[in-house]
Each structure stands twice: as C-alpha cells, then as structure tokens.
Design an enzyme around this catalytic site. Structure first.
Site, mmCIF file in Angstrom:
data_model
loop_
_atom_site.group_PDB
_atom_site.id
_atom_site.type_symbol
_atom_site.label_atom_id
_atom_site.label_comp_id
_atom_site.label_asym_id
_atom_site.label_seq_id
_atom_site.Cartn_x
_atom_site.Cartn_y
_atom_site.Cartn_z
ATOM 1 N N SER A 111 0.804 -1.173 0.212
ATOM 2 C CA SER A 111 -0.315 0.150 0.056
ATOM 3 C C SER A 111 0.656 1.359 0.099
ATOM 4 O O SER A 111 1.777 0.690 0.679
ATOM 5 C CB SER A 111 -0.586 -0.600 1.486
ATOM 6 O OG SER A 111 0.073 0.057 2.423
ATOM 7 N N LYS A 112 0.136 1.747 -0.653
ATOM 8 C CA LYS A 112 1.117 3.381 -0.577
ATOM 9 C C LYS A 112 1.470 4.046 0.459
ATOM 10 O O LYS A 112 2.187 5.204 0.738
ATOM 11 C CB LYS A 112 0.248 5.081 -1.344
ATOM 12 C CG LYS A 112 -0.852 4.543 -0.910
ATOM 13 C CD LYS A 112 -1.143 5.330 -2.195
ATOM 14 C CE LYS A 112 -3.756 5.980 -1.932
ATOM 15 N NZ LYS A 112 -3.680 6.817 -3.407
ATOM 16 N N ARG A 113 1.096 4.180 1.887
ATOM 17 C CA ARG A 113 0.654 4.599 3.030
ATOM 18 C C ARG A 113 2.378 3.936 3.666
ATOM 19 O O ARG A 113 3.435 4.232 4.583
ATOM 20 C CB ARG A 113 -0.277 3.647 3.996
ATOM 21 C CG ARG A 113 -1.360 3.873 3.539
ATOM 22 C CD ARG A 113 -2.095 5.279 4.622
ATOM 23 N NE ARG A 113 -3.402 5.877 4.286
ATOM 24 C CZ ARG A 113 -3.047 6.670 3.573
ATOM 25 N NH1 ARG A 113 -2.088 7.340 3.477
ATOM 26 N NH2 ARG A 113 -4.590 6.649 3.296
#
Ligand code: GLU
Length: 502
Positions: free
Chosen positions: A268-270
C-alpha cells in the site's frame, strides 16, 4: 450483433493479457502482473495483450492511460496488441466496446441466466444496512429474480431504471449449489453459491461492471490464460458462472501472490511507494525493477546468477529462458526496498562511465527538469552559482528537516505530526496543479485551525528540508506528485522511528 467466436481451448495459441484500470498512477502491481504475462507469452510463442478496463467512470483519471503505456514501455514490457498498437481483436479500450457488452447482457436475459433488477439505490442501501446490523454479509436478496413477465413489462413501461444481474444457481434447470474452478498454482477452489452474490453485470447507465466486460473480452479476445493478482480469486466463481451462462469454455486461471509491505500487509502507498512514476523519477533503472519483480514469488531458480555471476541478478531475457510458473510460491512476496536499492546499485555500477554520466545527466539533471527549476530561480539569485543554494532539495534523495525547522513556534511536535499526516492525505487526494493544491491545503488549514503561514511552513520544511526555498507549490509541481508524497511519508516514518527510540 457481434458474432461470438469459437470458445477458447487449451490447444489454442497462447494469448494472455493485462487489463489495468486507468484510475491513477500506474502501480507496481501492474508491472508485476505485466511482467509475468509477458514472460508467459514469450516462453510459449504467444501474444501479450494490453487492454484498458476503463468502464468505471467514477474512478477514471484521464492522464492515467498514457502513464500506463509510458511506464510499461519504460520497463521494456512491450505488448503485441493494445489500444495504441491496434490488433485483430480491437478495440482494446473497454469504453469503446459498450455496445458489445449490452448485446451480451441481452443474450443472458434471453437464456434466463440473468435478470432485470428494478430495486432503487435507496432500497439496496436499506437492505445493506439491515444486513450489516444483523452482522450478515451484504448480499442482494434476489427480490427481482422472480418478477413475472407482466411485472417486468409494467416496470419497463413506467420507465423504471434497471440493472441486469447474474442469476447465480440454483435456478431454472440449473440447481448446482457450488462452483469449482482450477487455479493453476493452487489446485481446485470451490465456492458455495450461498457466498456468491447475484452480481450486477450491466449498470442502469448501460455501462458494464468489471465482471461482465472482463469475461466477454477475455472470450472475444481468445485469451487462453488469465494471469492476474490473487485478489481476483473471489470474483472468479462469478466469471466461471458467466462462461457457463454463455456456453463458453473458461480460460486457465493463474492467481499470482499479492506483493506485500515489510509487515506482510498488502502493498500500500501508506508504507511503500507504489507508483511506477515514482521509481522512474527517483532514479531507478528499469532493468533493476524488472529483476526485482522477477524475484517476487520465486519463479526463478533460487540460486540463479546471471551473466556476471551475481546471485539473484538476471535480465528479462534470462527470465524468459528460465522462469517456471509452477514454481511460484503463493505466500505473499515482500516488496523490500532495501533489496531493490541493492539491485539498482548493482546495475548502476555495471554501466560504463559514459552511460552512468548520461544516466545522471538525463535522470537527475534532465533538461526539462532543470528548465522548470531555472524558471523558479531567475528572480531569486545574484550570481549563477547561488543556484545550488536554494535548489539542493530537488536533487537529493534524503531530505530530513530538524525539529527547529519543522515545528512551528506555537505548536508541539505531536500536534504538528498529526497535521502533517492530514497534509499527506490532502495531497494524495489533490490534482497536482497550483490552484487545486492551494485550495485543498487552505481548506485543510481552516478546518484544523492552522494558519496559512504555519501550514505552508511545515510543508516547506518537509519537502525542502529548510525554511527558505523557491515558491513551495510551484516547487512541488516541478518535483512531482509521486516524489513529494514520498517525502512526506518518509518524514512521518522517520519521526515515528525516532519517537519509538526515545
Ligand atoms: N481491471 C482489473 C484490474 O484493474 C483487471 C483484473 C483482471 O486481470 O481480471 O486489475
């Protein structure tokens, strides 16, 4: 009426596809699945097709398609048929095929494997709420499945909008209660029909859902092997039911493991940069990314060393030669940036001095990039060599401001970090142009009662590492969305780490 071609059979020439949806920056997951499809086709003298699945108009991002083309080509994953290259099975953009889907939905209505659903969005919402309250999985209860011909005619005459849904058996003569399909990596997988929803196939605006368009296209494009991410396993029984409803033979299914963050959660981009644009703009070489993706899942022999003898270092051509699909492990491979960086370093060192110089010249000090930065600096310096003083952050990778730079006078570090997290969420959701950025940041500041000065000062500190810089928003536009977001994320990560150490 579109002719339905003969069904795919296992002896047919191999045809595989990737089918990305243009909903934003091209994702590393698309490159991973693209790579596997490419290798599969090249190993078998088959065709690799690019299809753009753009029927979800609510998530459509106009610039995305071109970015998908550019980044896949940058990686060397060239397709044989696609929207820009053409081919005998086009169009390859789903928004140009809507008539085909409508005709196919009609076939299912006529043969009784699909039905019109006149339930309104409000009614569906109520049902969903009741099910959630009763802790039941949200599922369409089949209200419209048993409408009589007269009721349907009356609804249609009244001009009521409708969707078309798949009638999941048991129904009519088909009383089967489960669907089993073979996944080439996992063996047989069975889904009880009690867990399969009567999927909407055609929306009330006449656009198909993913499921209908995907199956119709895979069939009409004579796809023999569907190689996609494992998140689509739960959709596959619906697809298999659709193949059956049309009387078509289903392709082989290969569901590839999902890439994971270091903590094993779905990538995920987190936690990781996931945009291919980020990797390109941050100075990664395509060979390193392809090599790194080829290590995911273990299709290459574990101790394989390419031409220069380094274990785990190999080229795309070597993958085509040695990759074994059935060796892929389904446990989620970890997208470990440290390893990617190591590989990238390996490839950088292999460049000739001249090629290395050229790589720096084009990737770090590219003409376009310098031109935009120069435009921001012309009114701000008195000698040319002062150019570097305010622009270093454009050329460095690791920019971390010290707390005296990032914490505004009247704020605590804790409050500031909470606000920085809000800034990140705001930036992620904003179009990358001056007016949109300014409006979104100001709105956030008003909501959270942060003055414009504090708001921009914090962001300036995070992006540039300093209290002085060329104009912030213009700088962020030149620096690019992917890298700007990464800088904010890395800043937050670094603060989290240093807080944990205390
Ligand atoms: N449009 C889907 C995606 O965005 C395609 C999934 C599939 O390959 O069936 O990944």
């Amino acid at each position: 009426m579109t002719t339905i071609m003969t069904s795919t059979n296992t002896e047919a020439p191999i045809r595989v596809r990737i089918a990305p949806s243009p909903t934003g920056d091209p994702h590393v997951g698309t490159a991973y699945i693209g790579l596997l499809n490419y290798i599969y086709a090249r190993q078998r003298g088959g065709k690799f097709i690019l299809r753009i699945e753009d029927t979800d108009r609510t998530r459509f991002v106009p610039t995305s398609e071109q970015m998908i083309f550019d980044s896949l080509r940058w990686l060397g994953l060239n397709w044989d048929e696609g929207p820009d290259t053409g081919g005998p099975f086009g169009p390859y953009r789903q928004s140009e095929r809507t008539e085909i889907y409508r005709e196919h939905a009609d076939i299912l209505l006529k043969n009784g494997t699909a039905y019109r659903c006149f339930c309104t969005p409000e009614e569906l919402d109520d049902i969903r709420k009741q099910q959630l309250a009763a802790k039941l999985p949200p599922r369409y209860p089949g209200t419209c499945r048993h409408l009589t011909a007269d009721q349907i005619a009356a609804n249609e005459a009244a001009g009521k909008p409708f969707t078309i849904r798949l009638a999941v058996p048991p129904h009519g003569n088909d009383l089967t209660a489960s669907t089993t399909f073979r996944d080439e990596l996992r063996g047989n997988i069975t889904f009880e029909h009690g867990n399969v929803d009567d999927q909407v196939l055609l929306k009330s605006d006449g656009f198909p859902t993913y499921h209908l368009a995907n199956v119709v296209d895979d069939h009409l494009m004579q796809i023999t092997d569907v190689i996609r991410a494992e998140e689509w396993i739960s959709s596959t029984p619906k697809h298999v039911l659709l193949y059956k409803a049309f009387g078509w033979q289903a392709p082989r299914f290969w569901h590839m493991p999902l890439l994971r963050n270091l903590d094993k959660s779905k990538i995920s981009k987190r936690k990781n940069p996931v945009s291919l644009i980020y990797y390109r703009d941050s100075g990664y070489l395509p060979e390193a990314i392809i090599n790194f993706l080829g290590l995911m899942g273990g299709g290459m022999p574990a101790d394989f060393a390419g031409a220069d003898g380094v274990i785990e270092k190999f080229t795309l051509a070597e993958m085509v030669e040695h990759f074994v699909f059935t060796n892929i492990r389904v446990g989620g491979p970890v997208f470990d940036l440290t390893k990617l960086k190591w590989l990238n370093g390996e490839y950088l060192r292999k460049l000739s001095p001249e090629d290395f110089f050229l790589a720096v010249r084009t990737r770090v000090f590219g003409d376009d990039y310098l031109r935009h930065i120069a435009a921001l600096m012309q009114n701000r310096i008195e000698t040319l060599t002062q150019f570097g003083d305010l622009t270093g952050f454009f050329f460095s990778d690791n920019v971390l401001p010290t707390p005296d730079v990032w914490v505004p006078k009247k704020r605590t570090p804790e409050d500031t970090l909470v606000f920085a997290q809000d800034q990140l969420a705001t930036l992620e959701a904003t179009d990358w142009n001056h007016d949109a950025l300014e409006a979104a940041l100001k709105k956030l500041g008003e909501e959270k009662q942060w003055s414009v000065k504090e708001n921009f000062m914090l962001l300036r500190a995070i992006i540039t590492g300093s209290t002085m810089s060329p104009p912030l928003l213009e700088s962020m536009i030149v620096f690019g969305k992917a890298r700007s977001l990464d800088r904010v994320r890395r800043f937050l990560e670094a603060q989290k780490k240093s807080a944990n150490k205390k």
